[in-house]
Design a protein around this motif. Structure first.
Motif, short mmCIF file in Angstrom:
data_model
loop_
_atom_site.label_atom_id
_atom_site.label_comp_id
_atom_site.label_asym_id
_atom_site.label_seq_id
_atom_site.Cartn_x
_atom_site.Cartn_y
_atom_site.Cartn_z
N ASN A 172 9.01 -18.21 -1.70
CA ASN A 172 8.68 -18.02 -0.29
C ASN A 172 7.24 -17.58 -0.10
OD1 ASN A 172 11.24 -18.76 0.56
ND2 ASN A 172 11.98 -16.66 0.70
N CYS A 173 6.78 -16.66 -0.94
CA CYS A 173 5.40 -16.17 -0.83
C CYS A 173 4.40 -17.27 -1.13
CB CYS A 173 5.18 -14.99 -1.79
SG CYS A 173 6.03 -13.49 -1.27
N LEU A 174 4.66 -18.07 -2.15
CA LEU A 174 3.76 -19.17 -2.48
C LEU A 174 3.66 -20.16 -1.32
CD1 LEU A 174 4.75 -19.85 -6.19
CD2 LEU A 174 2.61 -18.86 -5.36
N LYS A 175 4.79 -20.42 -0.68
CA LYS A 175 4.80 -21.34 0.46
C LYS A 175 4.09 -20.72 1.66
CE LYS A 175 6.16 -24.91 2.90
NZ LYS A 175 5.49 -26.17 2.76
N GLU A 176 4.43 -19.48 1.98
CA GLU A 176 3.91 -18.82 3.17
C GLU A 176 2.40 -18.58 3.11
OE1 GLU A 176 4.62 -14.43 5.05
OE2 GLU A 176 6.41 -15.56 4.48
N HIS A 177 1.90 -18.17 1.97
CA HIS A 177 0.49 -17.78 1.86
C HIS A 177 -0.43 -18.88 1.33
CE1 HIS A 177 0.96 -13.59 3.01
NE2 HIS A 177 2.12 -13.63 2.38
N PHE A 178 0.11 -19.83 0.57
CA PHE A 178 -0.75 -20.82 -0.07
C PHE A 178 -0.35 -22.26 0.22
CE2 PHE A 178 -0.54 -17.08 -2.88
CZ PHE A 178 -1.83 -16.60 -2.66
N ASN A 202 13.79 -22.85 -1.48
CA ASN A 202 12.82 -23.27 -2.47
C ASN A 202 13.42 -23.17 -3.87
OD1 ASN A 202 10.57 -23.76 -0.78
ND2 ASN A 202 10.40 -21.55 -0.49
N PRO A 203 13.41 -24.24 -4.64
CA PRO A 203 13.92 -24.17 -6.00
C PRO A 203 12.88 -23.54 -6.91
CG PRO A 203 13.13 -26.37 -5.55
CD PRO A 203 12.98 -25.58 -4.28
N HIS A 223 11.59 -8.21 7.96
CA HIS A 223 12.11 -9.51 8.38
C HIS A 223 11.30 -10.68 7.83
CE1 HIS A 223 14.97 -7.46 10.87
NE2 HIS A 223 14.00 -6.78 11.44
N ALA A 224 10.27 -10.39 7.06
CA ALA A 224 9.45 -11.45 6.50
C ALA A 224 10.18 -12.15 5.35
CB ALA A 224 8.12 -10.87 5.99
N ARG A 225 9.85 -13.42 5.16
CA ARG A 225 10.42 -14.16 4.02
C ARG A 225 9.72 -13.76 2.73
NH1 ARG A 225 10.81 -20.34 5.08
NH2 ARG A 225 11.17 -20.08 2.90
N ALA A 248 -1.52 -11.95 -6.86
CA ALA A 248 -1.61 -10.52 -7.15
C ALA A 248 -2.13 -9.77 -5.93
CB ALA A 248 -2.50 -10.27 -8.35
N GLU A 249 -3.09 -10.35 -5.24
CA GLU A 249 -3.63 -9.71 -4.04
C GLU A 249 -2.55 -9.57 -2.96
OE1 GLU A 249 -6.56 -8.18 -3.70
OE2 GLU A 249 -6.77 -8.68 -5.83
N ILE A 250 -1.74 -10.60 -2.80
CA ILE A 250 -0.65 -10.55 -1.81
C ILE A 250 0.37 -9.49 -2.23
CG2 ILE A 250 1.26 -11.85 -0.77
CD1 ILE A 250 -1.58 -12.82 0.07
N PHE A 251 0.78 -9.51 -3.49
CA PHE A 251 1.82 -8.59 -3.95
C PHE A 251 1.36 -7.14 -3.91
CE2 PHE A 251 3.35 -12.40 -6.60
CZ PHE A 251 4.16 -12.84 -5.56
N ARG A 252 0.06 -6.90 -4.12
CA ARG A 252 -0.45 -5.52 -4.08
C ARG A 252 -0.40 -4.94 -2.68
NH1 ARG A 252 -4.18 -6.04 -8.81
NH2 ARG A 252 -5.32 -7.66 -7.83
N THR A 253 -0.42 -5.77 -1.66
CA THR A 253 -0.47 -5.27 -0.28
C THR A 253 0.90 -5.15 0.36
OG1 THR A 253 -0.77 -7.49 0.63
CG2 THR A 253 -2.77 -6.24 0.05
N PHE A 254 1.95 -5.45 -0.37
CA PHE A 254 3.30 -5.35 0.20
C PHE A 254 3.60 -3.93 0.65
CE2 PHE A 254 5.36 -9.04 -2.31
CZ PHE A 254 5.15 -9.89 -1.25
N ASP A 255 4.29 -3.84 1.75
CA ASP A 255 4.86 -2.59 2.22
C ASP A 255 6.30 -2.92 2.60
OD1 ASP A 255 5.83 -0.37 3.56
OD2 ASP A 255 3.97 -0.03 4.67
N ALA A 256 7.23 -2.49 1.79
CA ALA A 256 8.64 -2.87 1.98
C ALA A 256 9.15 -2.51 3.37
CB ALA A 256 9.51 -2.20 0.91
N MET A 257 8.67 -1.41 3.94
CA MET A 257 9.18 -0.99 5.24
C MET A 257 8.64 -1.87 6.38
SD MET A 257 11.11 1.10 4.00
CE MET A 257 11.92 1.75 5.41
N GLU A 258 7.40 -2.33 6.28
CA GLU A 258 6.81 -3.12 7.35
C GLU A 258 7.27 -4.57 7.35
OE1 GLU A 258 2.61 -2.85 7.68
OE2 GLU A 258 2.61 -0.68 7.45
#
Length: 173
Positions: free
Chosen positions: A51-57, A2-3, A34-36, A21-31
């Protein structure tokens, strides 16, 4: 791939910021190992954001190009970026995943900078913003008194580019 260029110029709607913001607040680096779309200490935050914009929205990041395929965001100081030439210098990181020819015109794509740019990356010292203001708006720029003596490292090509930008801006009015 993704450019997206973060830091220099990324534009989000208010709704996108709130939803992200809701997505980023729930991140858990250990879990999410392998996610993009994950929380990671990296210099590739723009790729993770895309990647997050594509995956979630379902939102695709797009390159900021003019009609000729020239970039409207520089990823380096303008006087350096103007010298980058795929044909002469060969393939290196800047050219990765970029087409060699414009999809519609077939023209080689090795000119970095469009005539109506909106972001210049690589400038941290405020004096450079004044200098760029002087180059684009010489009759009203506050830099006239303090920086007009600056000589760009790539003077001829840089001044030619500034002239093209000033003309393109005049043509818009």
């Amino acid at each position: 791939n993704n450019p997206i260029v973060a830091g220099a110029g990324v534009f989000f709607s208010r709704a996108t910021v709130k939803s992200s913001a809701e997505i980023f607040r729930t991140f858990d680096a250990m879990e999410n190992n392998h996610a993009r779309c994950k929380d990671e200490h990296t210099d590739r935050e723009e790729v993770l954001t895309a990647n997050c914009l594509k995956e979630h929205f379902g939102v695709d990041a797009h390159e900021a190009l003019d009609d000729q395929g020239q970039e409207l965001i520089t990823v380096a100081e303008i006087e350096d970026a103007l010298l980058w030439n795929r044909t002469e210098q060969g393939e290196w990181w800047y050219w990765q995943n970029k087409p060699k020819t414009h999809p519609e015109t077939g023209r080689e794509m090795h000119l970095c900078c469009g005539d109506l740019p909106f972001v210049f990356h690589g400038y941290k010292d405020p004096q450079w913003f004044y200098q760029l203001e002087f180059e684009f708006y010489p009759t009203r720029a506050s830099a006239r008194k303090t920086l007009s003596q600056y000589t760009w490292r790539n003077s001829k090509k840089t001044q030619e580019y500034f002239t093209r930008v000033r003309k393109a801006m005049q043509d818009m009015t």
